[in-house]
Design an enzyme around this catalytic site. Sequence first.
Site, mmCIF file in Angstrom:
data_model
loop_
_atom_site.group_PDB
_atom_site.id
_atom_site.type_symbol
_atom_site.label_atom_id
_atom_site.label_comp_id
_atom_site.label_asym_id
_atom_site.label_seq_id
_atom_site.Cartn_x
_atom_site.Cartn_y
_atom_site.Cartn_z
ATOM 1 C CB SER A 126 -0.881 0.023 1.253
ATOM 2 O OG SER A 126 -1.534 1.273 1.369
ATOM 3 C CE1 TYR A 138 -3.881 -2.127 5.030
ATOM 4 C CE2 TYR A 138 -3.222 0.143 4.634
ATOM 5 C CZ TYR A 138 -3.666 -1.075 4.157
ATOM 6 O OH TYR A 138 -3.888 -1.239 2.810
#
Length: 248
Positions: free
Chosen positions: A143, A157
């Site tokens: 990501s 995350y």
Amino acid sequence: MKRVAIITGASRGIGAATAILAASRGYAVCVNYLRNEAAARGVVDGIQGAGGRAIAVQADVAREADVVRLFETADWELGTVAALVNNVGILEPQCRVENIDGARLQRVFATNVIGSFLCAREAVRRMSTNHGGKGGAIVNVSSAAARIGSPNEYVDYAASKGAVETMTLGLAKEVAEEGIRVNAVRPGHIYTEIHASGGEPGRVDRVKAAVPMKRGGQPGEVAHAILWLLSDEASYVTGTILDVTGGR
Ligand code: NAP
């Protein structure tokens, strides 16, 4: 014989788009999911309806026994895996680090990091020429959060994706002589249901003004990057992390 692709978290979002595109490129596809059997079934039915080959396999990638069963099921029903997409990734409600508890960290890192490692391990055991395999390709889904850090939302995350990127670099070098390429994609803001898990289903539209292209991405746009990295067109590409972020 079709080449076999295992795509984790392929019942929805980027994983589903990748499964459908992989099938259209001639892969026999193992559609992994966690809970949403109907969605996984829908992906498989769509592939089969278009003349492709696919199976749905429930398995929690955070559980070692499940990962072993996932790969064994693909072995028996489709054949030996040639392509793995480590697509599963979870995030939890937006909060600051001072409010994160240990149980949340265990869940996020178990799924995003340990799950990716366990699947990569099973793939290498089958693909590596050291083990009598015929080689293959692994794409990990990271990501843009890994380089932005996601302050005030989900630093946990973001950090888990940093670990996925470091695993990509190390594993790529470790197996480069064994016929296996390992790369990652780094999506930006993509229209999927993951943002609802963070408590903000409309997050992409809120942040898209910060994207140079001034829009969010579609799951299919990430899938195309993944399929290129899996393909022979990327035959000299390994240890690379490809941004799919509209320029962010
Ligand atoms: P999503 O729409 O939330 O879909 C998640 C998928 O993962 C579903 O198929 C879900 O299965 C499955 N899953 C969740 N936990 C699992 C587990 N423990 N074991 C097996 N399957 C599991 O996600 P997405 O947005 O497409 O994200 C896909 C990947 O892209 C993730 O790694 C995410 O971090 C990354 N990414 C996404 C964005 C974005 O903006 N969307 C941006 C950057 C990176 P069920 O349907 O059964 O629940």
